[in-house]
Design a protein around this motif. Structure first.
Motif, PDB file in Angstrom:
ATOM      1  N   TYR A 163      20.797  45.089  43.655  1.00 48.18           N
ATOM      2  CA  TYR A 163      21.892  45.281  42.708  1.00 48.18           C
ATOM      3  C   TYR A 163      21.700  44.405  41.494  1.00 48.18           C
ATOM      4  CZ  TYR A 163      24.051  47.445  46.663  1.00 48.18           C
ATOM      5  OH  TYR A 163      24.290  48.256  47.727  1.00 48.18           O
ATOM      6  N   THR A 164      21.004  44.908  40.519  1.00 41.94           N
ATOM      7  CA  THR A 164      20.769  44.089  39.343  1.00 41.94           C
ATOM      8  C   THR A 164      21.300  44.746  38.084  1.00 41.94           C
ATOM      9  OG1 THR A 164      18.585  45.056  39.113  1.00 41.94           O
ATOM     10  CG2 THR A 164      18.740  42.997  40.332  1.00 41.94           C
ATOM     11  N   GLU A 165      21.731  45.968  38.175  1.00 44.00           N
ATOM     12  CA  GLU A 165      22.153  46.713  36.988  1.00 44.00           C
ATOM     13  C   GLU A 165      23.655  46.883  36.926  1.00 44.00           C
ATOM     14  OE1 GLU A 165      20.336  47.767  34.606  1.00 44.00           O
ATOM     15  OE2 GLU A 165      18.298  47.658  35.387  1.00 44.00           O
ATOM     16  N   LYS A 166      24.285  46.913  38.088  1.00 49.14           N
ATOM     17  CA  LYS A 166      25.652  47.408  38.112  1.00 49.14           C
ATOM     18  C   LYS A 166      26.671  46.326  38.372  1.00 49.14           C
ATOM     19  CE  LYS A 166      24.104  51.940  39.278  1.00 49.14           C
ATOM     20  NZ  LYS A 166      23.505  52.674  40.372  1.00 49.14           N
ATOM     21  N   SER A 197      38.139  42.762  41.986  1.00 47.80           N
ATOM     22  CA  SER A 197      37.684  43.072  40.640  1.00 47.80           C
ATOM     23  C   SER A 197      36.247  43.553  40.639  1.00 47.80           C
ATOM     24  CB  SER A 197      37.838  41.861  39.719  1.00 47.80           C
ATOM     25  OG  SER A 197      37.918  40.668  40.446  1.00 47.80           O
ATOM     26  N   LEU A 198      35.970  44.386  39.683  1.00 44.59           N
ATOM     27  CA  LEU A 198      34.639  44.940  39.507  1.00 44.59           C
ATOM     28  C   LEU A 198      34.023  44.223  38.317  1.00 44.59           C
ATOM     29  CD1 LEU A 198      33.398  47.141  41.170  1.00 44.59           C
ATOM     30  CD2 LEU A 198      34.536  48.822  39.758  1.00 44.59           C
ATOM     31  N   LEU A 199      32.978  43.432  38.554  1.00 41.93           N
ATOM     32  CA  LEU A 199      32.487  42.544  37.507  1.00 41.93           C
ATOM     33  C   LEU A 199      30.971  42.519  37.431  1.00 41.93           C
ATOM     34  CD1 LEU A 199      34.635  39.402  38.360  1.00 41.93           C
ATOM     35  CD2 LEU A 199      34.950  40.859  36.351  1.00 41.93           C
ATOM     36  N   PRO A 200      30.438  42.239  36.237  1.00 43.13           N
ATOM     37  CA  PRO A 200      29.005  41.975  36.155  1.00 43.13           C
ATOM     38  C   PRO A 200      28.681  40.597  36.726  1.00 43.13           C
ATOM     39  CG  PRO A 200      29.982  41.793  33.975  1.00 43.13           C
ATOM     40  CD  PRO A 200      31.075  42.213  34.919  1.00 43.13           C
ATOM     41  N   PHE A 201      27.430  40.431  37.139  1.00 43.43           N
ATOM     42  CA  PHE A 201      26.949  39.213  37.792  1.00 43.43           C
ATOM     43  C   PHE A 201      27.363  37.921  37.069  1.00 43.43           C
ATOM     44  CE2 PHE A 201      23.387  36.149  37.583  1.00 43.43           C
ATOM     45  CZ  PHE A 201      23.501  35.627  38.861  1.00 43.43           C
ATOM     46  N   GLU A 202      27.136  37.857  35.758  1.00 39.09           N
ATOM     47  CA  GLU A 202      27.375  36.615  35.016  1.00 39.09           C
ATOM     48  C   GLU A 202      28.837  36.180  35.117  1.00 39.09           C
ATOM     49  OE1 GLU A 202      26.047  39.315  33.747  1.00 39.09           O
ATOM     50  OE2 GLU A 202      23.993  38.823  33.140  1.00 39.09           O
ATOM     51  N   GLU A 203      29.738  37.168  35.046  1.00 37.15           N
ATOM     52  CA  GLU A 203      31.162  36.816  35.091  1.00 37.15           C
ATOM     53  C   GLU A 203      31.587  36.336  36.462  1.00 37.15           C
ATOM     54  OE1 GLU A 203      33.894  39.608  33.318  1.00 37.15           O
ATOM     55  OE2 GLU A 203      32.421  40.063  31.763  1.00 37.15           O
ATOM     56  N   ILE A 204      30.949  36.879  37.486  1.00 38.44           N
ATOM     57  CA  ILE A 204      31.268  36.442  38.844  1.00 38.44           C
ATOM     58  C   ILE A 204      30.930  34.968  39.004  1.00 38.44           C
ATOM     59  CG2 ILE A 204      30.538  36.628  41.244  1.00 38.44           C
ATOM     60  CD1 ILE A 204      30.405  39.598  40.854  1.00 38.44           C
ATOM     61  N   VAL A 205      29.754  34.599  38.519  1.00 41.09           N
ATOM     62  CA  VAL A 205      29.327  33.206  38.622  1.00 41.09           C
ATOM     63  C   VAL A 205      30.339  32.302  37.914  1.00 41.09           C
ATOM     64  CG1 VAL A 205      27.557  31.553  37.965  1.00 41.09           C
ATOM     65  CG2 VAL A 205      26.899  33.765  38.891  1.00 41.09           C
ATOM     66  N   GLU A 206      30.762  32.706  36.728  1.00 40.69           N
ATOM     67  CA  GLU A 206      31.719  31.891  35.992  1.00 40.69           C
ATOM     68  C   GLU A 206      33.044  31.755  36.722  1.00 40.69           C
ATOM     69  OE1 GLU A 206      32.271  33.180  31.941  1.00 40.69           O
ATOM     70  OE2 GLU A 206      30.105  32.923  31.650  1.00 40.69           O
ATOM     71  N   MET A 207      33.480  32.867  37.363  1.00 40.37           N
ATOM     72  CA  MET A 207      34.775  32.833  38.049  1.00 40.37           C
ATOM     73  C   MET A 207      34.764  31.904  39.251  1.00 40.37           C
ATOM     74  SD  MET A 207      36.503  36.544  38.109  1.00 40.37           S
ATOM     75  CE  MET A 207      37.824  35.994  39.187  1.00 40.37           C
ATOM     76  N   ILE A 208      33.637  31.852  39.936  1.00 42.53           N
ATOM     77  CA  ILE A 208      33.584  31.025  41.140  1.00 42.53           C
ATOM     78  C   ILE A 208      33.424  29.557  40.778  1.00 42.53           C
ATOM     79  CG2 ILE A 208      32.377  30.595  43.293  1.00 42.53           C
ATOM     80  CD1 ILE A 208      31.656  33.349  43.512  1.00 42.53           C
ATOM     81  N   GLY A 209      32.715  29.262  39.733  1.00 45.97           N
ATOM     82  CA  GLY A 209      32.523  27.865  39.393  1.00 45.97           C
ATOM     83  C   GLY A 209      31.506  27.732  38.293  1.00 45.97           C
ATOM     84  N   GLY A 210      30.274  27.654  38.660  1.00 46.94           N
ATOM     85  CA  GLY A 210      29.206  27.531  37.676  1.00 46.94           C
ATOM     86  C   GLY A 210      27.901  27.701  38.399  1.00 46.94           C
ATOM     87  N   MET A 211      26.840  27.914  37.648  1.00 44.35           N
ATOM     88  CA  MET A 211      25.538  28.185  38.234  1.00 44.35           C
ATOM     89  C   MET A 211      25.101  27.101  39.223  1.00 44.35           C
ATOM     90  SD  MET A 211      24.309  31.035  37.008  1.00 44.35           S
ATOM     91  CE  MET A 211      22.520  31.128  36.843  1.00 44.35           C
ATOM     92  N   GLU A 212      25.461  25.849  38.944  1.00 48.05           N
ATOM     93  CA  GLU A 212      24.932  24.760  39.772  1.00 48.05           C
ATOM     94  C   GLU A 212      25.909  24.280  40.846  1.00 48.05           C
ATOM     95  OE1 GLU A 212      23.428  22.214  36.362  1.00 48.05           O
ATOM     96  OE2 GLU A 212      21.841  22.038  37.847  1.00 48.05           O
ATOM     97  N   MET A 222      30.047  43.435  46.540  1.00 48.38           N
ATOM     98  CA  MET A 222      29.940  44.100  45.246  1.00 48.38           C
ATOM     99  C   MET A 222      29.896  45.591  45.472  1.00 48.38           C
ATOM    100  SD  MET A 222      27.344  43.177  42.438  1.00 48.38           S
ATOM    101  CE  MET A 222      25.675  43.364  42.768  1.00 48.38           C
ATOM    102  N   ILE A 223      30.748  46.275  44.817  1.00 49.12           N
ATOM    103  CA  ILE A 223      30.705  47.724  44.901  1.00 49.12           C
ATOM    104  C   ILE A 223      30.147  48.212  43.578  1.00 49.12           C
ATOM    105  CG2 ILE A 223      32.111  49.807  44.966  1.00 49.12           C
ATOM    106  CD1 ILE A 223      33.847  48.490  46.985  1.00 49.12           C
ATOM    107  N   SER A 224      29.115  48.973  43.655  1.00 51.36           N
ATOM    108  CA  SER A 224      28.520  49.417  42.399  1.00 51.36           C
ATOM    109  C   SER A 224      29.302  50.605  41.856  1.00 51.36           C
ATOM    110  CB  SER A 224      27.070  49.791  42.620  1.00 51.36           C
ATOM    111  OG  SER A 224      27.028  50.963  43.389  1.00 51.36           O
ATOM    112  N   LEU A 225      29.280  50.744  40.558  1.00 51.36           N
ATOM    113  CA  LEU A 225      30.055  51.813  39.924  1.00 51.36           C
ATOM    114  C   LEU A 225      29.413  53.182  40.087  1.00 51.36           C
ATOM    115  CD1 LEU A 225      31.283  50.212  36.615  1.00 51.36           C
ATOM    116  CD2 LEU A 225      32.683  51.380  38.289  1.00 51.36           C
ATOM    117  N   GLU A 226      28.134  53.164  40.446  1.00 41.71           N
ATOM    118  CA  GLU A 226      27.384  54.407  40.535  1.00 41.71           C
ATOM    119  C   GLU A 226      27.559  55.182  39.235  1.00 41.71           C
ATOM    120  OE1 GLU A 226      28.478  56.091  44.328  1.00 41.71           O
ATOM    121  OE2 GLU A 226      28.306  54.121  45.219  1.00 41.71           O
ATOM    122  N   ASP A 227      27.690  56.487  39.332  1.00 41.36           N
ATOM    123  CA  ASP A 227      27.741  57.245  38.073  1.00 41.36           C
ATOM    124  C   ASP A 227      29.150  57.555  37.616  1.00 41.36           C
ATOM    125  OD1 ASP A 227      25.012  57.230  38.016  1.00 41.36           O
ATOM    126  OD2 ASP A 227      24.894  59.040  39.242  1.00 41.36           O
TER     127      ASP A 227
END
Lengths: 162, 207
Positions: free
Chosen positions: B164-167, B48-63, B1-6
């Motif tokens: 990394y919880t914000e970016k 791709s630069l993505l928020p956490f939730e979308e990454i989880v969805e792209m890979i499969g699912g939470m479980e 994950m590369i953070s967007l910084e400012d």
């Protein structure tokens, strides 16, 4: 009984009433906090990520931290008709997901999360009725607002009830 | 994950990161081929630069069950790297590596865990060394940590532990093929503040 499952995401919380269930998926080092009023069968579930908000600037999502999330959850339960004096809590999560190199201190925020949640509940005078915390496995939890039971699912479809 | 910084990254910067990913993954694929002693083909990675939730969805699912190798990167551009294999690919790799050792293809054993950890180690190591060569930066990876569990639990814990919880996170998504069998892997790079700019700066891109 006809019930709905409502899913709470990371850093989120939700309050509902019987017969519905509140669900949160894939808790690792995060902690799921279930708060319940047995008499009105109103309860809420919170999914926190971190113990302490004080080292962060502006808190956009109170549900992210134990110290801000627990009061937010309890207030919401009270607003919906739960009575503070009757509330009890059940906790699940706070696992240490990663292992390796014989270093047991590695990546262990789960333990700190659990401690912070216990403290936050203690400050509000809420008793912890049951918990399934620590260990090394991820957990999915189902909070049944009809019974107050928390069903915990781990990898390989293993279930526990607290 | 590369953070967007400012800064908002330009499309040029994202293109450069995609190319970095391509070179890194190419290097990783040839390491995997050597290790497994088979021919490995690689699909062009996406970045791709993505928020956490979308990454989880792209890979499969939470479980969804995954194997995850976690390493810290130290040196000029510190950060964290993760390599995640889905469950099926994990057993596929183990089967082709450990066939003769009678390893189970339905259960994670200590031997299997150790083998997957080593594969992840080799892949991330060769990815990072390709980036180091390309940029001239000094980058060192630490001993890997391992988890075999639900994706949501593994990924959230990695992000939280690395701070990394914000970016948004940079995900470089790859597929390797061994014959007609696909080995699906997801590579993540979480760069500490300043690291991404240093990386891009070393490639001559100003941000």
């Amino acid at each position: 009984m006809e019930y709905k499952d409502i899913t709470v995401g990371i850093a989120g919380y939700h309050v509902d009433r019987s017969p519905n269930r509140i669900v949160t998926l894939g808790l690792g080092s995060c902690v799921g906090i279930c708060v319940y009023d047995q008499q009105t069968r109103i309860g809420g579930l919170l999914h926190i990520m971190l113990p302490d908000s004080s080292q962060f600037g502006e808190v956009k999502k109170p549900g992210k931290f134990a110290d801000t999330g627990v009061p937010a959850l309890v207030e919401e339960v009270a607003r919906e008709g739960g009575r503070l004096s009757r509330l009890f809590a059940k906790l699940a999560g706070g696992a240490q997901m990663f292992s390796g190199n014989g270093d047991s201190s590695a990546l262990n925020i789960g333990t700190r999360n659990v401690a912070a949640v216990r403290q936050a509940l203690g400050r509000m005078g809420i008793r912890i009725a049951a918990e399934d915390v620590g260990g090394s496995q991820g957990r999915t939890i189902f909070f049944d607002l009809n019974t107050g039971q928390v069903i915990i699912r781990t990898m390989g479809n293993n279930y526990r009830v607290i | 994950m590369i953070s967007l910084e400012d800064t908002e990254f330009s499309s040029q910067a994202l293109d450069a990161l995609r190319e970095v990913g391509n070179i890194g993954m190419g290097n990783a694929a040839s390491s995997l081929a050597q290790l497994m002693n088979v021919r490995i083909d690689m699909a062009v990675p996406t970045a791709s630069l993505l928020p956490f939730e979308e990454i989880v969805e792209m890979i499969g699912g939470m479980e969804e069950v995954v194997a995850c190798v976690y390493m810290k990167v130290l040196g000029d551009a510190p950060g964290t790297v993760l390599y995640i294999f889905d469950e099926e690919s994990t057993y596929r790799i183990l089967h082709s590596l450990l066939e003769t050792c009678g390893v189970s293809s339905q259960m994670m054993t200590p031997l299997g865990e150790s083998a997957i950890k080593e594969i992840g180690n080799v892949l991330t190591g060769s990815f990072i060394s390709a980036i180091a060569t390309l940029t001239g930066l000094s980058l060192i990876t630490t001993v890997p940590l391992f988890s075999f569990d639900m994706l949501g639990a593994v990924l959230s814990t990695s992000l939280i532990e690395s701070g990394y919880t914000e970016k948004d996170v940079l995900m470089i998504d790859t597929s390797f093929f061994q014959g007609r069998q696909e080995i699906k892997g997801h590579f993540f790079l979480f760069a500490d503040p300043g690291s991404l700019n240093r990386l891009l700066g070393a490639l001559g891109i100003s941000v």
